[in-house]
Design an enzyme around this catalytic site. Structure first.
Site, PDB file in Angstrom:
ATOM      1  N   LYS A  71      65.656  35.888  83.985  1.00 22.62           N
ATOM      2  CA  LYS A  71      64.436  36.681  83.790  1.00 22.62           C
ATOM      3  C   LYS A  71      63.261  36.182  84.627  1.00 22.62           C
ATOM      4  CE  LYS A  71      64.963  38.678  79.169  1.00 22.62           C
ATOM      5  NZ  LYS A  71      64.284  38.851  77.867  1.00 22.62           N
ATOM      6  N   ASP A 107      60.047  44.174  77.154  1.00 22.91           N
ATOM      7  CA  ASP A 107      59.998  43.454  75.884  1.00 22.91           C
ATOM      8  C   ASP A 107      58.648  43.631  75.205  1.00 22.91           C
ATOM      9  OD1 ASP A 107      62.586  42.443  75.956  1.00 22.91           O
ATOM     10  OD2 ASP A 107      62.001  40.636  77.040  1.00 22.91           O
TER      11      ASP A 107
END
Length: 285
Positions: A71, A107
């Site tokens: 990520k 997210d």
């Protein structure tokens, strides 16, 4: 209307076998009339990330989701990064527009949407975050965007917690502490929401939980665990038994997936199909 067009999507990470994304997205694609949209788990070791990104570009993948451990490192191989991903320092969705790869972080959108569904307004709240890793960064940014009054970060490593708080000084008021300290315990007593971003309690270590005394929380405080497997962690079970409202991580998983799906297709997925797919998989575990 059923489309015969073939498009490829995937998720890159290492390891990747635990991911529920392939089943979730495939079910959504089929429900929307895209039976030839493929979603492929791609196990990519860290040293091969650049080659994987170029493969996504060369093979014409429409998009990929990104998970641990890529990520934070994938950004340098992309052509553009959206503002949320830039601030958070992490990408979990990559969209390919004709060879132009753009990174996003859904997210934060999933986290805030889950709070809305739970009727919790983060504006002017005192939020306590457990953990100072990558997941905490997205949660912290979401709270800053919504103007939380104060954010306390409790972690095993107080230096790491304070470093995280310092990263967001331009955006909000946060402080990092040792979660065993008396000062942290005092902050628990005024928390409006407690959010676990650590893996403590995740399958298969379901008997674990962060070392936090829930009895210190004020009445009505929301206890939120972003873990979704199991849907009720030990932390949430204890909170429920003490009478606190709780929120599990399944809603955030679904809602960040909804945002990624929208970025991929320009449409909103059938959320009921996605939710039922995930619930069936989790119940079978």
């Amino acid at each position: 209307m059923v489309s015969s067009e073939i498009k490829n999507f995937g998720i890159i990470g290492y390891p990747i076998g635990h991911s529920l994304s392939p089943q979730m997205y495939k079910a959504a694609f089929e429900a929307a009339g895209f039976p030839n949209y493929n979603y492929i788990p791609l196990s990519i070791q860290a040293g091969k990330l650049f080659m994987a990104v170029e493969g996504i570009r060369g093979l014409g993948f429409r998009g990929v989701n990104v998970t641990i451990p890529h990520k934070t490192t994938i950004s340098k191989y992309l052509d553009a990064i959206d503002s949320d991903a830039m601030v958070i320092g992490a990408v979990n969705t990559v969209v390919n527009d004709g060879g132009m790869l753009t990174g996003y972080n859904t997210d934060v959108a999933g986290f805030l949407a889950a709070l809305r569904e739970a009727n919790f307004l983060p504006e002017d709240c005192h939020a306590v975050i457990l953990g100072a890793g990558g997941a905490a960064r997205a949660i912290l940014w979401g709270l800053c965007k919504k103007k939380a009054e104060f954010i306390t970060i409790g972690a095993r490593n107080p230096q790491k917690a304070q470093a995280l708080a310092n990263d967001f000084l331009p955006y909000g008021h946060a402080e990092g502490l040792d979660w065993h300290s008396d000062e942290f315990k005092e902050y628990l007593q005024t928390a409006d929401i407690l959010i676990n971003t650590t893996p403590l309690g995740m399958f298969p270590q379901v008997d674990d939980m962060p070392p936090v005394d829930l009895n210190l929380l004020p009445e009505g405080a929301l206890v939120y665990d972003i873990i979704y497997n199991p849907t009720e962690t030990k932390l949430l079970r204890k909170a429920r038994e003490l009478g606190f409202p709780t929120l599990d991580g399944l809603s955030m998983l679904l809602l960040q997936g909804k945002e990624s799906y929208r970025l991929y297709t320009g449409e909103i997925p059938d959320m009921e199909v996605m939710a039922e797919t995930l619930k069936k998989i989790l119940q079978a575990k």
